[in-house]
Design an enzyme around this catalytic site. Structure first.
Site, PDB file in Angstrom:
ATOM      1  N   TRP A 188       0.859  -1.182   0.000  1.00 55.41           N
ATOM      2  CA  TRP A 188       0.000   0.000   0.000  1.00 55.41           C
ATOM      3  C   TRP A 188       0.896   1.233   0.000  1.00 55.41           C
ATOM      4  O   TRP A 188       1.872   1.295   0.739  1.00 55.41           O
ATOM      5  CB  TRP A 188      -0.922   0.040   1.234  1.00 55.41           C
ATOM      6  CG  TRP A 188      -1.641   1.346   1.299  1.00 55.41           C
ATOM      7  CD1 TRP A 188      -2.712   1.732   0.558  1.00 55.41           C
ATOM      8  CD2 TRP A 188      -1.291   2.490   2.112  1.00 55.41           C
ATOM      9  NE1 TRP A 188      -3.066   3.028   0.859  1.00 55.41           N
ATOM     10  CE2 TRP A 188      -2.219   3.512   1.798  1.00 55.41           C
ATOM     11  CE3 TRP A 188      -0.288   2.732   3.073  1.00 55.41           C
ATOM     12  CZ2 TRP A 188      -2.168   4.772   2.414  1.00 55.41           C
ATOM     13  CZ3 TRP A 188      -0.247   3.989   3.684  1.00 55.41           C
ATOM     14  CH2 TRP A 188      -1.186   4.986   3.346  1.00 55.41           C
ATOM     15  N   GLU A 229      -3.128  -2.779  -2.554  1.00 55.68           N
ATOM     16  CA  GLU A 229      -4.260  -2.262  -1.770  1.00 55.68           C
ATOM     17  C   GLU A 229      -4.684  -0.867  -2.236  1.00 55.68           C
ATOM     18  O   GLU A 229      -3.989   0.117  -2.003  1.00 55.68           O
ATOM     19  CB  GLU A 229      -3.865  -2.217  -0.282  1.00 55.68           C
ATOM     20  CG  GLU A 229      -4.985  -1.748   0.628  1.00 55.68           C
ATOM     21  CD  GLU A 229      -4.570  -1.684   2.098  1.00 55.68           C
ATOM     22  OE1 GLU A 229      -3.390  -1.964   2.420  1.00 55.68           O
ATOM     23  OE2 GLU A 229      -5.421  -1.316   2.929  1.00 55.68           O
ATOM     24  N   LYS A 231      -7.170   2.634  -2.591  1.00 57.61           N
ATOM     25  CA  LYS A 231      -7.808   3.542  -1.635  1.00 57.61           C
ATOM     26  C   LYS A 231      -8.475   4.674  -2.399  1.00 57.61           C
ATOM     27  O   LYS A 231      -8.009   5.090  -3.454  1.00 57.61           O
ATOM     28  CB  LYS A 231      -6.717   4.078  -0.703  1.00 57.61           C
ATOM     29  CG  LYS A 231      -7.219   4.901   0.460  1.00 57.61           C
ATOM     30  CD  LYS A 231      -6.130   5.000   1.530  1.00 57.61           C
ATOM     31  CE  LYS A 231      -6.586   5.868   2.677  1.00 57.61           C
ATOM     32  NZ  LYS A 231      -5.706   5.758   3.847  1.00 57.61           N
ATOM     33  N   ASP A 262      -9.715  -3.058   1.598  1.00 57.51           N
ATOM     34  CA  ASP A 262      -9.733  -2.530   2.967  1.00 57.51           C
ATOM     35  C   ASP A 262     -11.096  -1.891   3.204  1.00 57.51           C
ATOM     36  O   ASP A 262     -11.532  -1.025   2.431  1.00 57.51           O
ATOM     37  CB  ASP A 262      -8.601  -1.507   3.140  1.00 57.51           C
ATOM     38  CG  ASP A 262      -8.516  -0.954   4.565  1.00 57.51           C
ATOM     39  OD1 ASP A 262      -9.551  -0.494   5.088  1.00 57.51           O
ATOM     40  OD2 ASP A 262      -7.412  -0.967   5.142  1.00 57.51           O
ATOM     41  N   HIS A 265     -11.602   1.949   2.922  1.00 55.73           N
ATOM     42  CA  HIS A 265     -11.028   2.679   1.785  1.00 55.73           C
ATOM     43  C   HIS A 265     -12.018   3.112   0.714  1.00 55.73           C
ATOM     44  O   HIS A 265     -11.645   3.340  -0.432  1.00 55.73           O
ATOM     45  CB  HIS A 265      -9.918   1.848   1.135  1.00 55.73           C
ATOM     46  CG  HIS A 265      -8.670   1.834   1.959  1.00 55.73           C
ATOM     47  ND1 HIS A 265      -7.461   1.396   1.493  1.00 55.73           N
ATOM     48  CD2 HIS A 265      -8.440   2.216   3.234  1.00 55.73           C
ATOM     49  CE1 HIS A 265      -6.547   1.499   2.437  1.00 55.73           C
ATOM     50  NE2 HIS A 265      -7.122   1.990   3.513  1.00 55.73           N
ATOM     51  N   HIS A 289      -8.540  -6.320   4.338  1.00 59.86           N
ATOM     52  CA  HIS A 289      -8.175  -5.576   5.535  1.00 59.86           C
ATOM     53  C   HIS A 289      -9.482  -5.220   6.210  1.00 59.86           C
ATOM     54  O   HIS A 289     -10.172  -4.285   5.793  1.00 59.86           O
ATOM     55  CB  HIS A 289      -7.399  -4.301   5.185  1.00 59.86           C
ATOM     56  CG  HIS A 289      -5.927  -4.526   5.109  1.00 59.86           C
ATOM     57  ND1 HIS A 289      -5.019  -3.509   4.957  1.00 59.86           N
ATOM     58  CD2 HIS A 289      -5.205  -5.673   5.189  1.00 59.86           C
ATOM     59  CE1 HIS A 289      -3.797  -4.033   4.935  1.00 59.86           C
ATOM     60  NE2 HIS A 289      -3.890  -5.319   5.065  1.00 59.86           N
ATOM     61  N   ASP A 297     -11.827   7.079   6.957  1.00 58.14           N
ATOM     62  CA  ASP A 297     -11.016   5.871   7.119  1.00 58.14           C
ATOM     63  C   ASP A 297     -10.281   5.927   8.460  1.00 58.14           C
ATOM     64  O   ASP A 297      -9.069   5.960   8.532  1.00 58.14           O
ATOM     65  CB  ASP A 297     -10.012   5.795   5.949  1.00 58.14           C
ATOM     66  CG  ASP A 297      -9.132   4.557   6.022  1.00 58.14           C
ATOM     67  OD1 ASP A 297      -9.589   3.547   6.571  1.00 58.14           O
ATOM     68  OD2 ASP A 297      -7.999   4.622   5.509  1.00 58.14           O
ATOM     69  N   ASP A 299     -10.070   3.825  10.955  1.00 53.28           N
ATOM     70  CA  ASP A 299      -9.470   2.616  11.512  1.00 53.28           C
ATOM     71  C   ASP A 299      -9.833   2.376  12.968  1.00 53.28           C
ATOM     72  O   ASP A 299      -8.970   2.146  13.810  1.00 53.28           O
ATOM     73  CB  ASP A 299      -7.947   2.638  11.309  1.00 53.28           C
ATOM     74  CG  ASP A 299      -7.558   2.486   9.856  1.00 53.28           C
ATOM     75  OD1 ASP A 299      -7.721   1.396   9.325  1.00 53.28           O
ATOM     76  OD2 ASP A 299      -7.105   3.485   9.245  1.00 53.28           O
ATOM     77  N   ASP A 329      -7.079  -4.509  10.104  1.00 48.48           N
ATOM     78  CA  ASP A 329      -6.304  -3.272   9.938  1.00 48.48           C
ATOM     79  C   ASP A 329      -7.010  -2.121  10.641  1.00 48.48           C
ATOM     80  O   ASP A 329      -7.943  -1.537  10.103  1.00 48.48           O
ATOM     81  CB  ASP A 329      -6.118  -2.952   8.445  1.00 48.48           C
ATOM     82  CG  ASP A 329      -5.236  -1.719   8.240  1.00 48.48           C
ATOM     83  OD1 ASP A 329      -4.620  -1.266   9.226  1.00 48.48           O
ATOM     84  OD2 ASP A 329      -5.162  -1.215   7.101  1.00 48.48           O
TER      85      ASP A 329
END
Ligand code: RNT
Ligand code: ZN
Length: 422
Positions: A188, A229, A231, A262, A265, A289, A297, A299, A329
Site C-alpha cells: 500500500w 491495496e 484507496k 480494505d 477505503h 483488511h 477511514d 481505523d 487493519d
C-alpha cells in the site's frame, strides 16, 4: 462463570435448533477452526515501528489516544501479541510491517533491509507456530514526506522505494520458506495530492512501471504472494490517489496479483461485502483488511456490526474462505491495545461463525423459487438464533476464555506488565 456442564447442555440445545434448519453446528466449528486471521502488529504500538527516526507517521494515517502501556520494543510487542492470541480460539498469524525491522541500533535504510533484520521475528514465530505476513512501509519516512513514493516524479525517489518493495518480497519469501506457511506481502502506498492535480495520468504510468519493477522477480508462490491495496482518498490526498480502485483492480487482474480490499477505503457508506464476489469473478485469491471507518477511514476497532456480518456472509456464501487472506487493519491508542486486538479478532471470528451457521441450501432454494418473502423472513429469524452459545462452546473447546472472562485476563496483564512501562 457458566460451568462446563451447563455450556455443554446449552450447546446441545442450540445444536438441535440449528439441526432443525439443516445446519450442522459441529461442521461449522470444524470449518471455523481452519480459519486464520492475520493480526496486524501495528495495533500494538500505534503504528510506531522501531526506526525512531523522528519522521512523522504521515501517509494520511492518524492514530489518536495515549492509553498507557504501549509496546516500546520488539520483545514487548511480541509478548503483548502472544497475550492477545492466547485469548482467541483457533490458530492465527502475525502481520508485520517493514519498519518493525530489528537493526540492533544500526541505521539500515529501507532499501537495504533483508532477512537478517527479521530473524528474531521468524525464530519467535517458529517457536510459537505462528505464520507471518508482511507489508512494505511506504510512510513515516523522509522520502515519503511529500506524499509520493513509487509514483514520485524524481527517479531517485522511485528507485529507493522500488528497491524497498523488492527487498520486502524477498523477506516475505524468507518468512514463507522458513515457517512453511505462505507469506502474503501487501503493498500500500499513500501517493496522491491534497488538491486537484493537473496531471492524473503520469503518476499512474509511473506507478505501473514501479510496480512492474518490484514484481519482476519470480518468487515461488508457496513462499510469498503479493497483494496491492487501493484507496479512494486519504488525509492529505483528498483530491487524487494514484493507486485508486480502478487502477489496482486492473493491475491485479492483468498481473495475477491479489487485490486487497480494505473496509475503510471507500465512500463512508460503501461496504466491501458486495465487492468480494465481483472481484472473484476475475481473481483467484484476494486479501481483506477488515477495518471500521467512522465517518472517514478512521481505523476504529472492528466490532460485530452489519458491515462485518455482511463480509463474513459473502466469504461463506461464495465459498471463498480458502481463497481469501483475512487480515485486520485498525489502530486505536485510546484503549488497552491488547484488548483492541482481541475485540476485533473475536468479533471477526464470531461473524464468520454466524455466517457458517446459516442454512445456506435452504436460503438458496427459497431464492431460486422466487420466494423472497420467506427469504426476508428467514434472514430476520436467523438473527436471534443461539449463535452465541455455539461461540461460547467453541471457545471452551479451544481452551480460551468463554464470554467476557478474557477481559479479566487483559486487566491482569495490564496491571502486571503494561503498567510497568513508564
Ligand atoms: C492505509 C492502509 C494500510 C495501512 C497499514 C498500516 O490506509 O489501510 O493497509 O493501514 O499499512
Ligand atoms: Zn489497509
Amino acid at each position: 462463570m457458566t460451568s462446563p456442564k451447563n455450556l455443554g447442555r446449552a450447546y446441545q440445545l442450540a445444536k438441535e435448533r440449528y439441526a432443525a434448519l439443516g445446519v450442522d453446528t459441529d461442521r461449522a466449528l470444524r470449518r471455523l477452526k481452519n480459519v486464520s486471521i492475520s493480526l496486524h502488529c501495528w495495533q500494538g504500538d500505534d503504528v510506531g515501528g522501531f526506526e525512531h527516526a523522528g519522521s512523522e507517521l504521515g501517509g494520511g494515517l492518524a492514530v489518536t489516544g495515549n492509553y498507557p502501556g504501549k509496546a516500546r520494543t520488539a520483545d514487548e510487542l511480541r509478548a503483548d501479541f502472544l497475550k492477545a492470541v492466547s485469548l482467541l480460539p483457533g490458530r492465527h498469524r502475525l502481520n508485520l510491517h517493514a519498519f518493525y525491522a530489528e537493526t540492533k541500533g544500526r541505521k539500515i535504510g529501507r532499501d537495504q533491509l533483508g532477512p537478517a533484520q527479521f530473524k528474531n521475528w521468524v525464530a519467535w514465530a517458529k517457536a510459537h507456530k505462528l505464520g507471518l505476513d508482511f507489508n512494505q512501509t511506504y510512510f513515516a519516512h523522509p522520502l515519503a514526506a511529500d506524499g509520493l513514493t513509487l509514483a514520485h516524479q524524481d527517479k531517485r525517489v522511485r528507485k529507493f522505494w522500488i528497491e524497498h518493495g523488492i527487498r520486502c518480497r524477498e523477506i516475505g519469501a524468507f518468512f514463507g520458506k522458513t515457517l512453511g506457511s505462505t507469506c502474503l506481502t501487501n503493498l500500500w502506498i499513500p501517493d496522491g495530492y491534497k488538491d486537484t492535480p493537473v496531471d492524473r495520468k503520469a503518476p499512474r504510468e509511473r506507478l505501473v512501471e514501479s510496480l512492474d519493477a518490484i514484481f519482476a522477480k519470480k518468487i515461488d508462490p508457496k513462499h510469498n504472494v503479493d497483494s496491492v491495496e487501493p484507496k479512494l482518498f486519504g488525509i492529505g490526498s483528498e483530491s487524487y490517489v494514484v493507486g485508486s480502485h480502478e487502477f489496482y483492480l486492473g493491475y491485479a487482474v492483468s498481473r495475477g496479483k491479489l487485490l486487497c480490499l480494505d473496509a475503510g477505503h471507500y465512500h463512508p457508506t460503501e461496504g466491501i461485502a458486495d465487492k468480494i464476489s465481483a472481484v472473484f469473478a476475475y481473481l483467484d485469491r484476494i486479501a481483506l483488511h477488515v477495518s471500521r471507518g467512522v465517518r472517514w477511514d478512521s481505523d476504529h476497532v472492528v466490532i460485530l456490526n452489519d458491515d462485518l456480518l455482511a463480509i463474513a456472509q459473502e466469504l461463506v456464501r461464495g465459498d471463498y474462505l480458502e481463497r481469501t487472506h483475512l487480515a485486520l487493519d485498525y489502530f486505536d491508542a485510546s484503549i488497552n491495545r491488547v484488548a483492541a486486538w482481541v475485540i476485533g479478532a473475536r468479533c471477526f471470528l464470531k461473524a464468520l461463525l454466524m455466517a457458517l451457521l446459516e442454512p445456506l441450501s435452504m436460503l438458496k432454494r427459497l431464492e431460486l423459487k422466487g420466494d423472497n418473502t420467506a427469504r426476508l423472513a428467514m434472514f430476520e429469524e436467523l438473527k436471534t438464533m443461539p449463535a452465541g452459545i455455539v461461540w461460547d462452546y467453541y471457545c471452551d473447546l479451544c481452551g480460551v476464555p468463554v464470554g467476557p472472562a478474557w477481559i479479566d485476563e487483559v486487566k491482569r496483564y495490564e496491571r502486571d506488565v503494561l503498567s510497568t512501562r513508564v
